[in-house]
Design an enzyme around this catalytic site. Structure first.
Site: not given
Length: 275
Positions: A17-18, A164
């Protein structure tokens, strides 16, 4: 691209991913890159390991160190920082990228699940920063970059997934606080968040594949992170940055190349951003 030769970048959650994209860009700029993540063996559904990314970084032109790391383990984090310094002689940048996502209401979230996302997101970022700070203070171009959102206290963001939000806002408060604590030491601390959803295998696996078609690729976040890393003063410190805004300030006007689906007409704005 500015050279990062002889600079050492420690990236958590860098096996995909990032985090992986930031690692590859830093490697292409000649940096020493520490790929710190839990995945040392191939995952059945999520591609990438610390070892495969290390190979990619070295193929791109950088030096790589793969470290299997769970950011919840403070002793192991401390060992990883010391191993980094032994290998490369110092530490210049910490990227707090490792993250756990759980978009559920408080009433539907077990305390065990909350403990997990808090320990990875907020506490993990704190543990990594605390272990990195003594080494960052010795750098003349030190940065802590946390991938967390601007603090948006609008009701429609406070309502839907409190656990979250607490964990990601905790990362932001931690980083903005560090900007002030470390200002006299010349260590920059800032947060970075995407303007749109980012197409990663984890998003495809954990959320809705349709989101992928309304997303940008991780490259936009990596290029924004690189802009911060290349800054040699405290101009980015103490700020919550959005990838598109950073790149526009750098003179980038063409954002079509970042689309995951080239023919997408509408992109999904990321969480916590209203404009």
């Amino acid at each position: 691209m500015s050279s990062l030769k002889n600079r050492t970048i420690f990236i958590t959650g860098a096996s995909r991913g990032i985090g992986r994209e930031i690692a590859l860009l830093c490697g292409a700029a000649g940096a020493n890159v520490v790929i710190a993540a839990k995945t040392a063996e191939p995952h059945a559904k999520l591609p990438g390991t610390i070892h495969s990314v290390a190979e990619e970084v070295e193929a791109a032109g950088g030096q790589a160190l793969a470290i299997q790391l769970d950011v919840r383990d403070e002793d192991r984090v401390q060992e990883a920082m010391e191993q980094t310094v032994r290998q490369f002689g110092g530490l210049d940048v910490l990227v707090n990228n490792a993250s756990a996502i759980s978009l559920t209401r408080l009433q539907d979230t077990s305390v065990k699940r909350f403990d997990l996302i808090h320990e990875i997101n907020t506490r993990g970022s704190l543990v990594c920063a605390q272990a990195a700070i003594p080494h960052l203070k010795k750098s003349d171009q030190a940065h802590i970059i946390s991938l967390s959102p601007p603090l948006n206290l609008k009701k429609h963001w406070l309502k839907p997934f409190i656990p979250y939000t607490l964990s990601k806002y905790g990362m932001t408060l931690l980083t903005l606080g560090l900007a002030e604590e470390l200002r006299d030491d010349g260590v920059s601390a800032s947060t970075l968040w995407p303007q749109t959803a980012i197409a990663t295998a984890a998003v495809q696996y954990a959320l809705d594949e349709k989101i992928m078609q309304q997303s940008r690729t991780p490259l936009i976040m990596a290029e924004a992170a690189l802009a911060i890393i290349n800054s040699n003063d405290l101009s980015f410190s103490g700020q919550s940055w959005v990838d598109e805004a950073i790149l526009r300030a750098q003179g980038v006007n063409d954002f079509e190349r970042y689309k995951f689906a080239p023919d997408a007409t509408e992109l999904m704005r990321d969480l916590y951003l209203d404009e």
